[in-house]
Design a protein around this motif. Sequence first.
Motif, PDB file in Angstrom:
ATOM      1  N   THR A  98     -13.035  70.854  97.979  1.00 53.27           N
ATOM      2  CA  THR A  98     -13.114  71.702  96.782  1.00 53.27           C
ATOM      3  C   THR A  98     -13.683  70.976  95.584  1.00 53.27           C
ATOM      4  O   THR A  98     -14.075  71.608  94.605  1.00 53.27           O
ATOM      5  CB  THR A  98     -11.715  72.231  96.400  1.00 53.27           C
ATOM      6  OG1 THR A  98     -10.875  71.118  96.088  1.00 53.27           O
ATOM      7  CG2 THR A  98     -11.113  73.062  97.514  1.00 53.27           C
ATOM      8  N   GLY A  99     -13.716  69.643  95.654  1.00 54.90           N
ATOM      9  CA  GLY A  99     -14.216  68.871  94.525  1.00 54.90           C
ATOM     10  C   GLY A  99     -13.230  68.761  93.388  1.00 54.90           C
ATOM     11  O   GLY A  99     -13.555  68.283  92.311  1.00 54.90           O
ATOM     12  N   VAL A 100     -12.010  69.228  93.613  1.00 57.81           N
ATOM     13  CA  VAL A 100     -10.987  69.153  92.572  1.00 57.81           C
ATOM     14  C   VAL A 100     -10.403  67.748  92.570  1.00 57.81           C
ATOM     15  O   VAL A 100      -9.970  67.249  93.600  1.00 57.81           O
ATOM     16  CB  VAL A 100      -9.863  70.192  92.834  1.00 57.81           C
ATOM     17  CG1 VAL A 100      -8.759  70.051  91.810  1.00 57.81           C
ATOM     18  CG2 VAL A 100     -10.447  71.591  92.833  1.00 57.81           C
ATOM     19  N   PRO A 101     -10.428  67.077  91.415  1.00 57.82           N
ATOM     20  CA  PRO A 101      -9.873  65.723  91.371  1.00 57.82           C
ATOM     21  C   PRO A 101      -8.365  65.749  91.574  1.00 57.82           C
ATOM     22  O   PRO A 101      -7.728  66.775  91.319  1.00 57.82           O
ATOM     23  CB  PRO A 101     -10.229  65.226  89.975  1.00 57.82           C
ATOM     24  CG  PRO A 101     -10.399  66.463  89.175  1.00 57.82           C
ATOM     25  CD  PRO A 101     -10.912  67.526  90.126  1.00 57.82           C
ATOM     26  N   PRO A 102      -7.810  64.653  92.043  1.00 57.01           N
ATOM     27  CA  PRO A 102      -6.357  64.597  92.237  1.00 57.01           C
ATOM     28  C   PRO A 102      -5.629  64.903  90.931  1.00 57.01           C
ATOM     29  O   PRO A 102      -6.061  64.500  89.859  1.00 57.01           O
ATOM     30  CB  PRO A 102      -6.094  63.158  92.666  1.00 57.01           C
ATOM     31  CG  PRO A 102      -7.410  62.649  93.140  1.00 57.01           C
ATOM     32  CD  PRO A 102      -8.460  63.406  92.400  1.00 57.01           C
ATOM     33  N   ALA A 103      -4.551  65.641  91.055  1.00 58.36           N
ATOM     34  CA  ALA A 103      -3.750  65.960  89.873  1.00 58.36           C
ATOM     35  C   ALA A 103      -3.051  64.701  89.399  1.00 58.36           C
ATOM     36  O   ALA A 103      -2.600  63.899  90.192  1.00 58.36           O
ATOM     37  CB  ALA A 103      -2.721  67.027  90.227  1.00 58.36           C
ATOM     38  N   LEU A 123      -4.137  67.127 102.212  1.00 55.84           N
ATOM     39  CA  LEU A 123      -4.381  67.157 100.771  1.00 55.84           C
ATOM     40  C   LEU A 123      -5.665  66.431 100.396  1.00 55.84           C
ATOM     41  O   LEU A 123      -6.457  66.927  99.591  1.00 55.84           O
ATOM     42  CB  LEU A 123      -3.197  66.539 100.018  1.00 55.84           C
ATOM     43  CG  LEU A 123      -1.917  67.350  99.983  1.00 55.84           C
ATOM     44  CD1 LEU A 123      -0.805  66.549  99.329  1.00 55.84           C
ATOM     45  CD2 LEU A 123      -2.128  68.669  99.265  1.00 55.84           C
ATOM     46  N   LEU A 124      -5.883  65.267 100.998  1.00 52.49           N
ATOM     47  CA  LEU A 124      -7.100  64.508 100.694  1.00 52.49           C
ATOM     48  C   LEU A 124      -8.353  65.254 101.141  1.00 52.49           C
ATOM     49  O   LEU A 124      -9.349  65.308 100.410  1.00 52.49           O
ATOM     50  CB  LEU A 124      -7.034  63.130 101.351  1.00 52.49           C
ATOM     51  CG  LEU A 124      -5.957  62.187 100.800  1.00 52.49           C
ATOM     52  CD1 LEU A 124      -5.864  60.937 101.657  1.00 52.49           C
ATOM     53  CD2 LEU A 124      -6.229  61.849  99.345  1.00 52.49           C
ATOM     54  N   GLU A 125      -8.325  65.837 102.323  1.00 46.64           N
ATOM     55  CA  GLU A 125      -9.491  66.556 102.840  1.00 46.64           C
ATOM     56  C   GLU A 125      -9.781  67.817 102.036  1.00 46.64           C
ATOM     57  O   GLU A 125     -10.935  68.096 101.717  1.00 46.64           O
ATOM     58  CB  GLU A 125      -9.284  66.907 104.311  1.00 46.64           C
ATOM     59  CG  GLU A 125      -9.368  65.705 105.219  1.00 46.64           C
ATOM     60  CD  GLU A 125      -8.997  66.023 106.663  1.00 46.64           C
ATOM     61  OE1 GLU A 125      -8.760  67.202 106.993  1.00 46.64           O
ATOM     62  OE2 GLU A 125      -8.936  65.065 107.452  1.00 46.64           O
ATOM     63  N   THR A 126      -8.751  68.580 101.710  1.00 51.33           N
ATOM     64  CA  THR A 126      -8.990  69.825 100.973  1.00 51.33           C
ATOM     65  C   THR A 126      -9.434  69.540  99.549  1.00 51.33           C
ATOM     66  O   THR A 126     -10.244  70.265  98.989  1.00 51.33           O
ATOM     67  CB  THR A 126      -7.762  70.755 100.984  1.00 51.33           C
ATOM     68  OG1 THR A 126      -6.631  70.051 100.475  1.00 51.33           O
ATOM     69  CG2 THR A 126      -7.481  71.255 102.392  1.00 51.33           C
ATOM     70  N   GLU A 159       1.973  61.945 107.151  1.00 50.28           N
ATOM     71  CA  GLU A 159       0.585  61.468 107.203  1.00 50.28           C
ATOM     72  C   GLU A 159      -0.391  62.640 107.322  1.00 50.28           C
ATOM     73  O   GLU A 159      -1.436  62.641 106.672  1.00 50.28           O
ATOM     74  CB  GLU A 159       0.400  60.503 108.367  1.00 50.28           C
ATOM     75  CG  GLU A 159       1.034  59.150 108.126  1.00 50.28           C
ATOM     76  CD  GLU A 159       0.926  58.215 109.318  1.00 50.28           C
ATOM     77  OE1 GLU A 159       0.344  58.597 110.362  1.00 50.28           O
ATOM     78  OE2 GLU A 159       1.435  57.091 109.208  1.00 50.28           O
ATOM     79  N   ARG A 160      -0.043  63.638 108.147  1.00 53.90           N
ATOM     80  CA  ARG A 160      -0.919  64.812 108.279  1.00 53.90           C
ATOM     81  C   ARG A 160      -0.973  65.598 106.973  1.00 53.90           C
ATOM     82  O   ARG A 160      -2.028  66.105 106.586  1.00 53.90           O
ATOM     83  CB  ARG A 160      -0.463  65.686 109.443  1.00 53.90           C
ATOM     84  CG  ARG A 160      -0.749  65.070 110.801  1.00 53.90           C
ATOM     85  CD  ARG A 160      -0.556  66.054 111.945  1.00 53.90           C
ATOM     86  NE  ARG A 160       0.791  66.596 112.026  1.00 53.90           N
ATOM     87  CZ  ARG A 160       1.779  66.077 112.766  1.00 53.90           C
ATOM     88  NH1 ARG A 160       1.579  64.987 113.482  1.00 53.90           N
ATOM     89  NH2 ARG A 160       2.962  66.649 112.782  1.00 53.90           N
ATOM     90  N   ALA A 161       0.161  65.695 106.278  1.00 54.71           N
ATOM     91  CA  ALA A 161       0.180  66.393 104.986  1.00 54.71           C
ATOM     92  C   ALA A 161      -0.704  65.659 103.984  1.00 54.71           C
ATOM     93  O   ALA A 161      -1.486  66.289 103.260  1.00 54.71           O
ATOM     94  CB  ALA A 161       1.609  66.504 104.461  1.00 54.71           C
ATOM     95  N   LEU A 162      -0.614  64.343 103.951  1.00 54.42           N
ATOM     96  CA  LEU A 162      -1.459  63.545 103.071  1.00 54.42           C
ATOM     97  C   LEU A 162      -2.930  63.748 103.422  1.00 54.42           C
ATOM     98  O   LEU A 162      -3.767  63.973 102.541  1.00 54.42           O
ATOM     99  CB  LEU A 162      -1.088  62.065 103.169  1.00 54.42           C
ATOM    100  CG  LEU A 162      -1.998  61.109 102.404  1.00 54.42           C
ATOM    101  CD1 LEU A 162      -1.980  61.407 100.915  1.00 54.42           C
ATOM    102  CD2 LEU A 162      -1.598  59.675 102.689  1.00 54.42           C
ATOM    103  N   GLN A 187      11.983  68.781 104.343  1.00 55.30           N
ATOM    104  CA  GLN A 187      11.076  69.824 104.820  1.00 55.30           C
ATOM    105  C   GLN A 187      10.101  69.281 105.859  1.00 55.30           C
ATOM    106  O   GLN A 187       9.650  70.004 106.742  1.00 55.30           O
ATOM    107  CB  GLN A 187      10.301  70.443 103.654  1.00 55.30           C
ATOM    108  CG  GLN A 187      11.163  71.250 102.716  1.00 55.30           C
ATOM    109  CD  GLN A 187      11.805  72.439 103.404  1.00 55.30           C
ATOM    110  OE1 GLN A 187      11.176  73.150 104.173  1.00 55.30           O
ATOM    111  NE2 GLN A 187      13.072  72.660 103.129  1.00 55.30           N
ATOM    112  N   LEU A 188       9.789  68.005 105.765  1.00 58.77           N
ATOM    113  CA  LEU A 188       8.899  67.367 106.743  1.00 58.77           C
ATOM    114  C   LEU A 188       9.694  66.733 107.889  1.00 58.77           C
ATOM    115  O   LEU A 188       9.142  65.992 108.699  1.00 58.77           O
ATOM    116  CB  LEU A 188       8.019  66.324 106.059  1.00 58.77           C
ATOM    117  CG  LEU A 188       7.010  66.903 105.075  1.00 58.77           C
ATOM    118  CD1 LEU A 188       6.359  65.805 104.261  1.00 58.77           C
ATOM    119  CD2 LEU A 188       5.957  67.727 105.802  1.00 58.77           C
ATOM    120  N   ALA A 189      10.986  67.051 107.952  1.00 55.72           N
ATOM    121  CA  ALA A 189      11.879  66.605 109.025  1.00 55.72           C
ATOM    122  C   ALA A 189      11.917  65.077 109.160  1.00 55.72           C
ATOM    123  O   ALA A 189      12.068  64.552 110.260  1.00 55.72           O
ATOM    124  CB  ALA A 189      11.508  67.262 110.350  1.00 55.72           C
TER     125      ALA A 189
END
Length: 121
Positions: A106-111, A99-102, A93-96, A84-86
């Motif tokens: 939101t203050g939601v800890p990593p799953a 995820l880190l920025e969002t 890297e942009r997807a990572l 999906q990321l071709a």
Amino acid sequence: MEYRDRRYQLTEQRYRELLAVQNGRCPICLRQPGHDPHKGRPDWPWCVDHDHNCCPHKPTPKNPTCGNCTRGLLCTRCNSALGQLADDPQRLERALQYLLETRAQTGVPPAVRVFAGTAGI
């Protein structure tokens, strides 16, 4: 096995070598084949991950890969994610980063998901 051998020119010996190097786990999610906790049924077979830029065509039994493009063996989910990321490291890297920025916003800890057999890794 015969299909995999023809399509990817991956011998049983090379297949077992790849599994050994990966310690019998998907190198991305670290799961072993077995039970898929998301689907509640027996899990996926290994996918042969190959570099799509190596051979300009989709591998088929009649038109296999060159045999030099195999990168490893992945679970279906991780193989699909790369597809999906071709297979583009910059997209990954942009997807990572996204995820880190969002998560930071939101203050939601990593799953944290502990799959059967991966605790302590």
